[in-house]
Design a protein around this motif. Structure first.
Motif, PDB file in Angstrom:
ATOM      1  N   MET A   1      41.629  48.058  39.315  1.00  0.00           N
ATOM      2  CA  MET A   1      40.861  47.204  40.260  1.00  0.00           C
ATOM      3  C   MET A   1      41.754  46.474  41.085  1.00  0.00           C
ATOM      4  N   ASN A   2      41.452  45.707  42.204  1.00  0.00           N
ATOM      5  CA  ASN A   2      41.795  45.176  43.019  1.00  0.00           C
ATOM      6  C   ASN A   2      41.806  43.536  42.425  1.00  0.00           C
ATOM      7  N   LEU A   3      43.130  42.945  42.524  1.00  0.00           N
ATOM      8  CA  LEU A   3      42.963  41.401  42.271  1.00  0.00           C
ATOM      9  C   LEU A   3      43.427  40.523  43.240  1.00  0.00           C
ATOM     10  N   CYS A   4      43.066  39.157  43.361  1.00  0.00           N
ATOM     11  CA  CYS A   4      43.433  38.239  44.240  1.00  0.00           C
ATOM     12  C   CYS A   4      43.570  37.246  43.392  1.00  0.00           C
ATOM     13  N   THR A   5      44.415  36.417  43.747  1.00  0.00           N
ATOM     14  CA  THR A   5      45.149  35.198  42.767  1.00  0.00           C
ATOM     15  C   THR A   5      45.204  34.195  43.210  1.00  0.00           C
ATOM     16  N   VAL A   6      44.972  32.846  42.630  1.00  0.00           N
ATOM     17  CA  VAL A   6      45.039  31.580  42.945  1.00  0.00           C
ATOM     18  C   VAL A   6      45.824  30.827  41.878  1.00  0.00           C
ATOM     19  N   THR A   7      46.703  30.004  42.108  1.00  0.00           N
ATOM     20  CA  THR A   7      47.490  29.226  41.298  1.00  0.00           C
ATOM     21  C   THR A   7      47.196  27.709  41.568  1.00  0.00           C
ATOM     22  N   ASN A   8      46.974  26.852  40.384  1.00  0.00           N
ATOM     23  CA  ASN A   8      46.890  25.393  40.768  1.00  0.00           C
ATOM     24  C   ASN A   8      48.070  24.624  40.264  1.00  0.00           C
ATOM     25  N   ASP A   9      48.099  23.442  40.297  1.00  0.00           N
ATOM     26  CA  ASP A   9      49.415  22.758  40.233  1.00  0.00           C
ATOM     27  C   ASP A   9      49.678  22.385  38.643  1.00  0.00           C
ATOM     28  N   ASP A  10      48.678  22.654  37.620  1.00  0.00           N
ATOM     29  CA  ASP A  10      48.687  22.797  36.356  1.00  0.00           C
ATOM     30  C   ASP A  10      49.453  24.081  35.838  1.00  0.00           C
ATOM     31  N   GLY A  11      49.646  25.177  36.737  1.00  0.00           N
ATOM     32  CA  GLY A  11      50.434  26.426  36.236  1.00  0.00           C
ATOM     33  C   GLY A  11      49.131  27.319  36.021  1.00  0.00           C
ATOM     34  N   ARG A  12      48.024  26.854  35.947  1.00  0.00           N
ATOM     35  CA  ARG A  12      46.942  28.042  35.695  1.00  0.00           C
ATOM     36  C   ARG A  12      46.871  28.662  36.710  1.00  0.00           C
ATOM     37  N   LEU A  13      46.707  30.150  36.520  1.00  0.00           N
ATOM     38  CA  LEU A  13      46.394  31.205  37.300  1.00  0.00           C
ATOM     39  C   LEU A  13      44.870  31.871  37.161  1.00  0.00           C
ATOM     40  N   PHE A  14      44.331  31.982  38.370  1.00  0.00           N
ATOM     41  CA  PHE A  14      43.098  32.159  38.483  1.00  0.00           C
ATOM     42  C   PHE A  14      42.957  33.728  39.173  1.00  0.00           C
TER      43      PHE A  14
END
Length: 78
Positions: free
Chosen positions: A60-73
């Motif tokens: 599958m294709n993945l798009c990613t976003v990371t937040n300041d707490d280090g969590r990866l979405f």
């Protein structure tokens, strides 16, 4: 790109599927647009730790976003 607050709010509109110590997954049953590419995504996977191993059962294709707490979405697109 969506902010972290918007990502946490987005989870309330998704259907929870699996959760463990390392990850949580949510199914997009309402055709919400991906904050990265703006296409409807299939699943949101939230990684709770800096280092997490994922086992994907299909390509599958993945798009990613990371937040300041280090969590990866991870937004999956089948």
């Amino acid at each position: 790109m969506a902010t972290v607050d918007n990502l946490d709010e987005m989870k309330s509109y998704l259907t929870p599927r699996e959760e463990n110590e390392a990850t949580a997954s949510y199914q997009n049953t309402t055709a919400i647009a991906c904050p990265v590419c703006e296409d409807s995504f299939d699943y949101l996977v939230v990684c709770k730790h800096d280092e997490t191993s994922l086992s994907l059962g299909k390509v599958m294709n993945l798009c990613t976003v990371t937040n300041d707490d280090g969590r990866l979405f991870l937004f999956t697109h089948e």
